[in-house]
Write a protein that holds these residues in place. Sequence first.
Motif, PDB file in Angstrom:
ATOM      1  N   TYR A  93      34.152  37.059  28.229  1.00 16.18           N
ATOM      2  CA  TYR A  93      34.947  38.212  28.498  1.00 16.18           C
ATOM      3  C   TYR A  93      33.967  39.230  29.184  1.00 16.18           C
ATOM      4  N   ARG A  94      32.755  39.440  28.823  1.00 13.54           N
ATOM      5  CA  ARG A  94      31.887  40.268  29.460  1.00 13.54           C
ATOM      6  C   ARG A  94      31.742  39.843  30.922  1.00 13.54           C
ATOM      7  N   GLN A  95      31.407  38.504  31.323  1.00 12.61           N
ATOM      8  CA  GLN A  95      31.288  38.281  32.591  1.00 12.61           C
ATOM      9  C   GLN A  95      32.543  38.502  33.557  1.00 12.61           C
ATOM     10  N   TYR A 100      35.364  41.775  37.326  1.00 14.51           N
ATOM     11  CA  TYR A 100      36.888  42.483  37.687  1.00 14.51           C
ATOM     12  C   TYR A 100      36.295  43.873  38.263  1.00 14.51           C
ATOM     13  N   HIS A 101      35.154  44.608  37.478  1.00 13.16           N
ATOM     14  CA  HIS A 101      34.720  45.907  37.990  1.00 13.16           C
ATOM     15  C   HIS A 101      34.406  45.725  39.400  1.00 13.16           C
ATOM     16  N   ASP A 102      33.586  44.631  39.799  1.00 10.31           N
ATOM     17  CA  ASP A 102      32.909  44.421  40.960  1.00 10.31           C
ATOM     18  C   ASP A 102      34.202  44.184  42.112  1.00 10.31           C
ATOM     19  N   ALA A 103      35.010  43.342  41.645  1.00 14.07           N
ATOM     20  CA  ALA A 103      36.270  43.047  42.572  1.00 14.07           C
ATOM     21  C   ALA A 103      36.925  44.477  42.784  1.00 14.07           C
ATOM     22  N   GLU A 113      44.040  40.986  41.122  1.00 13.77           N
ATOM     23  CA  GLU A 113      45.361  40.710  39.998  1.00 13.77           C
ATOM     24  C   GLU A 113      44.719  39.163  39.363  1.00 13.77           C
ATOM     25  N   THR A 114      44.252  38.296  40.239  1.00 17.25           N
ATOM     26  CA  THR A 114      44.022  37.158  39.579  1.00 17.25           C
ATOM     27  C   THR A 114      42.901  37.263  38.657  1.00 17.25           C
ATOM     28  N   ILE A 115      41.894  38.096  39.080  1.00 20.50           N
ATOM     29  CA  ILE A 115      40.829  38.126  38.059  1.00 20.50           C
ATOM     30  C   ILE A 115      41.184  38.629  36.567  1.00 20.50           C
ATOM     31  N   ASP A 116      42.197  39.825  36.940  1.00 24.63           N
ATOM     32  CA  ASP A 116      42.666  40.652  35.767  1.00 24.63           C
ATOM     33  C   ASP A 116      43.511  39.841  34.770  1.00 24.63           C
ATOM     34  N   THR A 117      44.152  38.932  35.400  1.00 23.01           N
ATOM     35  CA  THR A 117      44.955  37.773  34.622  1.00 23.01           C
ATOM     36  C   THR A 117      44.013  36.942  33.692  1.00 23.01           C
ATOM     37  N   ALA A 118      42.988  36.644  34.486  1.00 22.51           N
ATOM     38  CA  ALA A 118      42.106  35.750  33.579  1.00 22.51           C
ATOM     39  C   ALA A 118      41.473  36.553  32.363  1.00 22.51           C
TER      40      ALA A 118
END
Length: 159
Positions: A93-95, A100-103, A113-118
């Motif tokens: 979760y931390r990774q 997500y913050h970098d993206a 959106e893909t990263i946020d879904t994961a």
Amino acid sequence: MTRLVDIRVDAAGLPPADADTEQERRVAIFDLLEANSFVPLDPAGAPLPGDGFRLVLSRSEGRLWFDIADAEGQPLVRQHLSMDALRQVAKDYRQICDSYHDAVHSLPPARIETIDTARREIHTEGARLVQHRLAGRVTLDLATARRLFTLICAIQAGT
């Protein structure tokens, strides 16, 4: 509805936290107190009496300890949660949160959106694990388990 009315993190068993980690913990506690359903159970599995509970979280011996008191502060029960069971999902979760913050600053919306879904899926996995590990000792709904998992991750962040 039975709920948490106060939450504290005992930092004695934790390494010193930086300002960002302290802020994460404060926000997680605020969110958890805003909306939660938390019912501690006695050894027979019956709900403990009361309509509000105080929770102190501490770490020792590789465990997260839940010291639960009634609304007036009278101790009721001490439960623990093995951190081994949560370590991998909290790390994942931390990774993904870091990704997500970098993206957000560099990737197109579809990839974000893909990263946020994961991220949401891993968060739910962690929340369900918290529910499962506390089953028979504390009853909490999924929304509360999600908020508690967020706080656990914030506690883990300093370790």
